[in-house]
Design a protein around this motif. Sequence first.
Motif, mmCIF file in Angstrom:
data_model
loop_
_atom_site.group_PDB
_atom_site.id
_atom_site.type_symbol
_atom_site.label_atom_id
_atom_site.label_comp_id
_atom_site.label_asym_id
_atom_site.label_seq_id
_atom_site.Cartn_x
_atom_site.Cartn_y
_atom_site.Cartn_z
ATOM 1 N N ILE A 70 0.865 -1.181 0.000
ATOM 2 C CA ILE A 70 0.000 0.000 0.000
ATOM 3 C C ILE A 70 0.895 1.221 0.000
ATOM 4 O O ILE A 70 1.775 1.360 0.852
ATOM 5 N N ILE A 71 0.661 2.098 -0.970
ATOM 6 C CA ILE A 71 1.394 3.357 -1.059
ATOM 7 C C ILE A 71 0.434 4.461 -0.639
ATOM 8 O O ILE A 71 -0.667 4.579 -1.176
ATOM 9 N N LEU A 72 0.863 5.256 0.319
ATOM 10 C CA LEU A 72 0.020 6.313 0.869
ATOM 11 C C LEU A 72 0.588 7.683 0.532
ATOM 12 O O LEU A 72 1.801 7.893 0.629
ATOM 13 N N ASP A 73 -0.287 8.591 0.154
ATOM 14 C CA ASP A 73 0.078 9.999 0.158
ATOM 15 C C ASP A 73 0.187 10.394 1.635
ATOM 16 O O ASP A 73 -0.346 9.701 2.510
ATOM 17 N N VAL A 98 -3.211 5.137 -2.228
ATOM 18 C CA VAL A 98 -4.227 5.845 -1.451
ATOM 19 C C VAL A 98 -3.869 7.322 -1.377
ATOM 20 O O VAL A 98 -2.771 7.673 -0.930
ATOM 21 N N GLY A 99 -4.787 8.169 -1.804
ATOM 22 C CA GLY A 99 -4.544 9.603 -1.747
ATOM 23 C C GLY A 99 -5.816 10.395 -1.574
ATOM 24 O O GLY A 99 -6.920 9.837 -1.554
ATOM 25 N N ASP A 100 -5.638 11.710 -1.468
ATOM 26 C CA ASP A 100 -6.791 12.607 -1.344
ATOM 27 C C ASP A 100 -6.899 13.550 -2.545
ATOM 28 O O ASP A 100 -7.733 14.443 -2.548
ATOM 29 N N SER A 101 -6.069 13.319 -3.570
ATOM 30 C CA SER A 101 -6.115 14.191 -4.749
ATOM 31 C C SER A 101 -6.053 13.352 -6.023
ATOM 32 O O SER A 101 -5.595 12.203 -6.010
#
Length: 191
Positions: free
Chosen positions: A17-20, A138-141
Amino acid sequence: MQPLSGQSHDLTPSKVIILDRDGVLNEDSDDYIKSLDEWRPYAQAIEAIARLTRHGWTIAIATNQSGVARGYYDETTLQMIHDDLCERVSAAGGTIAHIAYCPHGPDDGCECRKPKTGLLDQIQHSLKLDSLQNAWMVGDSRRDLEAGIAKGCHPVLVRTGKGRRTEARGSLGQARIFDDLAAFADYLIEN
């Protein structure tokens, strides 16, 4: 505390899992997170990383940090924030395998600033993976999701940070949407 790198034992992209960072792991600010005092992690995100780690997931972070290029903070301050993040995750029983960041500004022409894939390439290399096909991003943009999609990752939008604004703009295609990182962790652990 430095993030661990090179955890190559039995890693499969489907368990990565790659997270911003900003907006996913901590409160975001249009004025940038310029100091350790301004860095406010979401408690649920720290615990989510720990739970995912305990369930066999490898966690990495890919974060644009143009505040370095803009002179708002330096790489020493950024490292202090990342050390604090790793310490909090470790205290909760989790691990961050690698943190990749882009210190460049939007007009610097680098290859690492999302939506380009340079940060994800760094993570792939550090984790000694042949590809990131089927990893999660996983990101918010939108730029977070676009970088992940370009590398074959499953895109996930969280509604924290700028996520609600991103969702309201629509056209997110195949992205799965969750209220926050904890809700996404619940989904992965239960399925």
